[in-house]
Design a protein around this motif. Structure first.
Motif, PDB file in Angstrom:
ATOM      1  N   THR A 150       0.907  -1.038  -0.029  1.00 23.51           N
ATOM      2  CA  THR A 150      -0.023   0.172  -0.057  1.00 23.51           C
ATOM      3  C   THR A 150       0.825   1.284   0.043  1.00 23.51           C
ATOM      4  O   THR A 150       2.222   1.196   0.196  1.00 23.51           O
ATOM      5  CB  THR A 150      -0.987  -0.022   1.294  1.00 23.51           C
ATOM      6  OG1 THR A 150      -0.293   0.062   2.233  1.00 23.51           O
ATOM      7  CG2 THR A 150      -1.992  -1.047   1.506  1.00 23.51           C
ATOM      8  N   LEU A 151       0.169   2.440   0.061  1.00 23.81           N
ATOM      9  CA  LEU A 151       0.926   3.711   0.192  1.00 23.81           C
ATOM     10  C   LEU A 151       1.109   3.910   1.537  1.00 23.81           C
ATOM     11  O   LEU A 151       0.135   3.626   2.309  1.00 23.81           O
ATOM     12  CB  LEU A 151       0.330   4.692  -0.563  1.00 23.81           C
ATOM     13  CG  LEU A 151       0.149   4.477  -2.366  1.00 23.81           C
ATOM     14  CD1 LEU A 151      -0.173   5.723  -2.901  1.00 23.81           C
ATOM     15  CD2 LEU A 151       1.586   4.333  -2.527  1.00 23.81           C
ATOM     16  N   THR A 152       2.183   4.573   2.088  1.00 25.84           N
ATOM     17  CA  THR A 152       2.220   4.966   3.558  1.00 25.84           C
ATOM     18  C   THR A 152       1.106   5.847   3.874  1.00 25.84           C
ATOM     19  O   THR A 152       0.782   5.926   4.991  1.00 25.84           O
ATOM     20  CB  THR A 152       3.472   5.417   3.974  1.00 25.84           C
ATOM     21  OG1 THR A 152       3.840   6.717   2.970  1.00 25.84           O
ATOM     22  CG2 THR A 152       4.584   4.258   3.625  1.00 25.84           C
ATOM     23  N   ASN A 153       0.556   6.892   2.956  1.00 27.81           N
ATOM     24  CA  ASN A 153      -0.419   7.896   3.368  1.00 27.81           C
ATOM     25  C   ASN A 153      -1.823   7.357   3.295  1.00 27.81           C
ATOM     26  O   ASN A 153      -2.857   7.829   3.690  1.00 27.81           O
ATOM     27  CB  ASN A 153      -0.186   9.221   2.595  1.00 27.81           C
ATOM     28  CG  ASN A 153      -0.669   8.796   1.092  1.00 27.81           C
ATOM     29  OD1 ASN A 153      -1.149   7.587   0.682  1.00 27.81           O
ATOM     30  ND2 ASN A 153      -0.229   9.660   0.193  1.00 27.81           N
ATOM     31  N   GLY A 154      -1.886   5.712   3.064  1.00 25.84           N
ATOM     32  CA  GLY A 154      -3.272   5.289   2.935  1.00 25.84           C
ATOM     33  C   GLY A 154      -4.259   5.426   1.962  1.00 25.84           C
ATOM     34  O   GLY A 154      -5.429   5.097   1.965  1.00 25.84           O
ATOM     35  N   ASP A 177      10.331   4.936   0.220  1.00 24.31           N
ATOM     36  CA  ASP A 177       9.761   5.299   1.695  1.00 24.31           C
ATOM     37  C   ASP A 177       8.291   5.712   1.573  1.00 24.31           C
ATOM     38  O   ASP A 177       7.801   6.053   2.665  1.00 24.31           O
ATOM     39  CB  ASP A 177      10.639   6.387   2.299  1.00 24.31           C
ATOM     40  CG  ASP A 177      10.513   7.776   1.563  1.00 24.31           C
ATOM     41  OD1 ASP A 177      10.153   7.776   0.160  1.00 24.31           O
ATOM     42  OD2 ASP A 177      11.505   8.584   1.845  1.00 24.31           O
ATOM     43  N   CYS A 178       7.941   5.873   0.540  1.00 21.83           N
ATOM     44  CA  CYS A 178       6.176   5.965   0.645  1.00 21.83           C
ATOM     45  C   CYS A 178       5.415   4.828   0.265  1.00 21.83           C
ATOM     46  O   CYS A 178       4.145   4.892   0.185  1.00 21.83           O
ATOM     47  CB  CYS A 178       5.963   7.069  -0.558  1.00 21.83           C
ATOM     48  SG  CYS A 178       6.639   8.644  -0.471  1.00 21.83           S
ATOM     49  N   MET A 179       5.907   3.603   0.487  1.00 18.56           N
ATOM     50  CA  MET A 179       5.232   2.333   0.228  1.00 18.56           C
ATOM     51  C   MET A 179       5.662   1.473   1.344  1.00 18.56           C
ATOM     52  O   MET A 179       6.597   1.507   2.144  1.00 18.56           O
ATOM     53  CB  MET A 179       5.990   1.808  -1.082  1.00 18.56           C
ATOM     54  CG  MET A 179       6.040   2.386  -2.216  1.00 18.56           C
ATOM     55  SD  MET A 179       6.396   1.614  -3.591  1.00 18.56           S
ATOM     56  CE  MET A 179       5.385   0.340  -4.097  1.00 18.56           C
ATOM     57  N   ALA A 180       4.451   0.731   1.646  1.00 16.51           N
ATOM     58  CA  ALA A 180       4.429  -0.027   2.784  1.00 16.51           C
ATOM     59  C   ALA A 180       3.973  -1.511   2.475  1.00 16.51           C
ATOM     60  O   ALA A 180       3.238  -1.551   1.523  1.00 16.51           O
ATOM     61  CB  ALA A 180       3.778   0.458   3.935  1.00 16.51           C
ATOM     62  N   ASN A 219       5.898  -6.518   8.556  1.00 17.17           N
ATOM     63  CA  ASN A 219       6.504  -5.070   8.194  1.00 17.17           C
ATOM     64  C   ASN A 219       7.846  -5.256   7.567  1.00 17.17           C
ATOM     65  O   ASN A 219       8.786  -5.775   7.806  1.00 17.17           O
ATOM     66  CB  ASN A 219       6.580  -4.169   9.046  1.00 17.17           C
ATOM     67  CG  ASN A 219       4.975  -3.792   9.543  1.00 17.17           C
ATOM     68  OD1 ASN A 219       4.109  -3.772   8.884  1.00 17.17           O
ATOM     69  ND2 ASN A 219       4.840  -3.765  10.941  1.00 17.17           N
ATOM     70  N   PHE A 225      12.656  -0.950  -2.453  1.00 15.38           N
ATOM     71  CA  PHE A 225      11.204  -1.520  -1.878  1.00 15.38           C
ATOM     72  C   PHE A 225      10.962  -2.777  -2.767  1.00 15.38           C
ATOM     73  O   PHE A 225      10.852  -3.882  -2.206  1.00 15.38           O
ATOM     74  CB  PHE A 225      10.364  -0.539  -1.794  1.00 15.38           C
ATOM     75  CG  PHE A 225       8.949  -1.235  -1.111  1.00 15.38           C
ATOM     76  CD1 PHE A 225       8.834  -1.297   0.359  1.00 15.38           C
ATOM     77  CD2 PHE A 225       8.050  -1.794  -1.978  1.00 15.38           C
ATOM     78  CE1 PHE A 225       7.742  -1.815   0.959  1.00 15.38           C
ATOM     79  CE2 PHE A 225       6.914  -2.320  -1.443  1.00 15.38           C
ATOM     80  CZ  PHE A 225       6.608  -2.121   0.132  1.00 15.38           C
TER      81      PHE A 225
END
Length: 221
Positions: free
Chosen positions: A126-130, A208-211, A220, A165
């Motif tokens: 996902t994206l870290t910002n949801g 760093d914008c992906m999780a 994680n 990533f």
């Protein structure tokens, strides 16, 4: 290669993020090749100067591009991803590419296998910002032997061997690939871009914008 993703169904979210209304027929939430899901293209009458015509429209299409010359829709099981390096040459994709039939594929998450444990672990990305992702794709229109008009789409992919990533996914000996995540402020630019202008959009999303998390283990990365 991305063969599995989540299609967002929240109407308010889709309106806010993509400025679209959902098609009347609801898309699958859990999407695999051959399943029908939502894609966004530039409205065919967007240039007529009528304020009542929206710039974008959402349609329901098969995940897996069905070229106009295909005899049936089974080809979708092999055409859900288009390599950016060869998309202009491959018979399945080259017409859609040449005609700049660009689309955006809304995805709340994509799934890739993490092999670092020695076996495939399905991992939710996902994206870290949801927020949902807008993935760069191509669309096509096909007429079935029964005379039905069928829309379809494919995700464009790029090499990710050096991406901090995305290089964590797929078998160690396999080339690493990534979908193309579009910046929301460039959505209309992508939908209107010519084939010659595509290169500027085919870029990796910041790591760093992906999780990622394994759905059951909560891993994680």
């Amino acid at each position: 290669m991305c063969a599995h993703y989540e299609s967002p169904h929240d109407k308010a979210l889709l309106k806010k993020h993509f400025d679209i209304d959902l098609p009347s027929e609801l898309a699958k939430r859990d999407v695999w090749p051959g399943y029908k899901s939502t894609f966004i293209r530039r409205h065919p009458h967007a240039d007529v100067g009528d304020d009542a015509v929206p710039p974008r429209e959402a349609l329901l299409g098969s995940f897996g591009l069905i070229p106009h010359w295909s005899k049936d829709d089974k080809i979708a099981s092999h055409t859900y991803n288009a390599r950016s390096e060869t998309v202009a040459e491959k018979p399945s994709f080259r017409d859609a590419w040449r005609r700049a039939q660009h689309c955006i594929i809304p995805a709340q998450a994509i799934y890739e296998p993490d092999w670092r444990s020695g076996k495939a672990v399905s991992t939710r990305i996902t994206l870290t910002n949801g927020e949902p992702m807008g993935l760069a794709g191509l669309w096509a229109q096909w007429r079935s032997p029964q005379g039905e008009t069928v829309h379809s789409f494919t995700m464009l992919t790029i090499n990710a061997d050096e991406h901090p990533f995305m290089r964590n996914f797929h078998k160690p000996q396999d080339e690493k690939r990534s979908v193309v995540i579009l910046s929301p402020d460039r959505y209309d630019d992508w939908l209107q871009a010519s084939a010659g202008e595509c290169g500027e959009f085919l870029r990796a999303w910041p790591a760093d914008c992906m999780a990622a998390a394994a759905p059951q283990q909560g891993l994680n990365l």
